[in-house]
Design a protein around this motif. Sequence first.
Motif, mmCIF file in Angstrom:
data_model
loop_
_atom_site.group_PDB
_atom_site.id
_atom_site.type_symbol
_atom_site.label_atom_id
_atom_site.label_comp_id
_atom_site.label_asym_id
_atom_site.label_seq_id
_atom_site.Cartn_x
_atom_site.Cartn_y
_atom_site.Cartn_z
ATOM 1 N N HIS A 129 0.425 -1.002 0.052
ATOM 2 C CA HIS A 129 -0.264 0.108 -0.385
ATOM 3 C C HIS A 129 0.634 1.053 0.144
ATOM 4 O O HIS A 129 0.306 2.055 -0.122
ATOM 5 N N THR A 132 3.306 1.232 -3.966
ATOM 6 C CA THR A 132 2.470 0.145 -5.273
ATOM 7 C C THR A 132 3.198 0.235 -6.468
ATOM 8 O O THR A 132 3.041 1.789 -6.730
ATOM 9 N N GLN A 282 -1.215 5.843 -6.757
ATOM 10 C CA GLN A 282 -1.999 4.672 -6.930
ATOM 11 C C GLN A 282 -3.441 5.272 -7.619
ATOM 12 O O GLN A 282 -3.354 3.946 -8.535
ATOM 13 N N THR A 286 -3.494 1.614 -10.609
ATOM 14 C CA THR A 286 -4.226 1.309 -9.535
ATOM 15 C C THR A 286 -5.347 0.863 -10.663
ATOM 16 O O THR A 286 -6.397 2.149 -11.321
ATOM 17 N N HIS A 310 -7.414 1.754 -2.162
ATOM 18 C CA HIS A 310 -5.851 2.105 -2.151
ATOM 19 C C HIS A 310 -5.672 3.492 -1.269
ATOM 20 O O HIS A 310 -5.002 3.885 -0.287
#
Length: 370
Positions: A129, A132, A282, A286, A310
């Motif tokens: 996290h 990433t 993120q 993601t 996230h």
Amino acid sequence: MNISQIRFDKEHNVEFYKTLQKRVRDYFKENNIDRYGNWNMKIKTIFMLSLYIVPLVLILTTLENNLAIVFMWMLMGLGMAGIGLSVMHDACHGAYSKRAWVNSVLGFTLNCLGGSDVTWRIQHNVLHHTYTNVTGMDEDIDPGKLMRFSPHAKRYKAHRFQHIYAWFFYGLMTISWITAKDFKQLARYKKLGLTKTQQKSYNHMMTVTIISKIMYYGVTLVLPLILSPMVWWGTVLCFIMLHFIAGLTLGCIFQPAHVVPSSDYPMPDDSGNIKADWAVNQLFNTANFAQKSKWFTWFVGGLNHQVEHHLFPNICHVHYTNLSHIVRKTAEEYNLPYNSQKTFFKALKVHGQMLKALGTQDEFERDFHL
């Protein structure tokens, strides 16, 4: 490079996350709700635990038909994945309940399934996290030489077939957990100083891991071998099948969220600086999928809303659907990406395409401006 040297840019594009955080806080305040689980979460917890425990009890006590027993093992595989996705995951993030002991107890369900909540927290919460898709830091994109999940990793000849064989190895994921992986991770994390993040001694963590695995094997494998009428090798095969179903399910949910063409895989410079705000990173690394499917969202613990997860890992997943509208709107206002596939099968297809590209090309040219 040492993990303590990695730094995200705190002056570049940081207004996005400040604005988003305020809007999310306003959402909870205006609706008079908190960020933790609700009644839906409690019902789901009972269902997922029952999906694993009830079939096991039936195998140990009443069932005599082999086909029925096999079916129960299959349900246990889905239950194992369901507990991991919908119960343990929120608990280990501290998002299930405002009561720390509730999160601890439900997080420990991972140990009851043969894993380790401690190593999971370090790999997932601390490394994945925070960093990433940062090669060398995020262990979720570092499966070793077997597969290539990052364009910055070395490519081997066998990787050109990884889009074919990756799915099989996803099915072995939890088998790796219940055997050697947790012990190797604990030893490695101790050397890196990461075990200190869990506020427990290394000896304590190792002792709990050993005892919980012994108990897991005793209940889930030894007792069925003794009490189930199925032939011993049939029970062993069913045990492996349970884990294959769980591993494949978990792999198919988590990997299409990050190992996709839209990810830009940031790399720190020689000083350890990443030219991106953490939250913006993120968004670029993601992806969501199947957001409109209520049933799918319910079963996978909202983890098809990986962008929201996230950005706000300490918020229970039951809120992600509503928060997704806020996140998408804010990202668009700041001219930032909000990556999402309409269906789960499209997400798997895109992930497969990425695996093929990573297996056949040494480098990827991207023109993303963070």
